[in-house]
Motif scaffolding. Structure first.
Motif, PDB file in Angstrom:
ATOM      1  N   LEU A  66       0.861  -1.180   0.000  1.00  0.00           N
ATOM      2  CA  LEU A  66       0.000   0.000   0.000  1.00  0.00           C
ATOM      3  C   LEU A  66       0.895   1.227   0.000  1.00  0.00           C
ATOM      4  N   VAL A  67       0.620   2.155  -0.888  1.00  0.00           N
ATOM      5  CA  VAL A  67       1.379   3.404  -0.960  1.00  0.00           C
ATOM      6  C   VAL A  67       0.414   4.550  -0.694  1.00  0.00           C
ATOM      7  N   ALA A  68       0.783   5.426   0.243  1.00  0.00           N
ATOM      8  CA  ALA A  68       0.011   6.631   0.530  1.00  0.00           C
ATOM      9  C   ALA A  68       0.827   7.823   0.057  1.00  0.00           C
ATOM     10  N   TYR A  69       0.217   8.664  -0.776  1.00  0.00           N
ATOM     11  CA  TYR A  69       0.915   9.804  -1.359  1.00  0.00           C
ATOM     12  C   TYR A  69       0.197  11.094  -0.966  1.00  0.00           C
ATOM     13  N   VAL A  70       0.921  11.979  -0.288  1.00  0.00           N
ATOM     14  CA  VAL A  70       0.395  13.290   0.090  1.00  0.00           C
ATOM     15  C   VAL A  70       1.172  14.314  -0.719  1.00  0.00           C
ATOM     16  N   GLU A  71       0.532  14.902  -1.716  1.00  0.00           N
ATOM     17  CA  GLU A  71       1.207  15.864  -2.590  1.00  0.00           C
ATOM     18  C   GLU A  71       1.449  17.196  -1.886  1.00  0.00           C
ATOM     19  N   ASP A  72       0.477  17.635  -1.099  1.00  0.00           N
ATOM     20  CA  ASP A  72       0.586  18.926  -0.412  1.00  0.00           C
ATOM     21  C   ASP A  72       0.202  18.720   1.055  1.00  0.00           C
ATOM     22  N   HIS A  73       1.159  18.838   1.948  1.00  0.00           N
ATOM     23  CA  HIS A  73       0.912  18.579   3.363  1.00  0.00           C
ATOM     24  C   HIS A  73      -0.099  19.540   3.990  1.00  0.00           C
ATOM     25  N   ARG A  74      -0.408  20.628   3.304  1.00  0.00           N
ATOM     26  CA  ARG A  74      -1.385  21.591   3.826  1.00  0.00           C
ATOM     27  C   ARG A  74      -2.810  21.217   3.437  1.00  0.00           C
ATOM     28  N   SER A  75      -2.956  20.232   2.571  1.00  0.00           N
ATOM     29  CA  SER A  75      -4.291  19.842   2.107  1.00  0.00           C
ATOM     30  C   SER A  75      -4.814  18.666   2.923  1.00  0.00           C
ATOM     31  N   ASP A  76      -6.006  18.206   2.561  1.00  0.00           N
ATOM     32  CA  ASP A  76      -6.599  17.038   3.211  1.00  0.00           C
ATOM     33  C   ASP A  76      -6.615  15.838   2.273  1.00  0.00           C
ATOM     34  N   ARG A  77      -5.901  15.926   1.172  1.00  0.00           N
ATOM     35  CA  ARG A  77      -5.951  14.911   0.109  1.00  0.00           C
ATOM     36  C   ARG A  77      -4.819  13.886   0.245  1.00  0.00           C
ATOM     37  N   VAL A  78      -5.211  12.604   0.268  1.00  0.00           N
ATOM     38  CA  VAL A  78      -4.257  11.503   0.309  1.00  0.00           C
ATOM     39  C   VAL A  78      -4.617  10.544  -0.822  1.00  0.00           C
ATOM     40  N   THR A  79      -3.656  10.220  -1.652  1.00  0.00           N
ATOM     41  CA  THR A  79      -3.865   9.228  -2.701  1.00  0.00           C
ATOM     42  C   THR A  79      -3.333   7.898  -2.191  1.00  0.00           C
ATOM     43  N   LEU A  80      -4.193   6.889  -2.191  1.00  0.00           N
ATOM     44  CA  LEU A  80      -3.818   5.552  -1.749  1.00  0.00           C
ATOM     45  C   LEU A  80      -3.756   4.643  -2.966  1.00  0.00           C
TER      46      LEU A  80
END
Length: 60
Positions: free
Chosen positions: A21-35
């Motif tokens: 499983l890979v979790a990708y957070v492009e912008d640490h200030r956002s609430d978006r996580v791509t799994l």
């Protein structure tokens, strides 16, 4: 990536992680996580998850 991005609410299902499983957070200030697991990719919006992931990395 196959499967495309979708909200977690749109695809409620149980996945047995037979692959990493890979979790990708492009912008640490956002609430978006791509799994990502194998060919599947899901975007979730969870500020608390972003905060916990950053804390797990020591706030780097």
């Amino acid at each position: 990536m196959g499967g495309g991005a979708a909200s977690a609410a749109a695809r409620p299902r149980t996945i047995s992680a037979q692959e990493p499983l890979v979790a990708y957070v492009e912008d640490h200030r956002s609430d978006r996580v791509t799994l990502m697991i194998g060919e599947d990719e899901v975007v979730v919006r969870d500020r608390d998850l972003v905060t916990r992931l950053l804390a797990a990395m020591g706030g780097k």
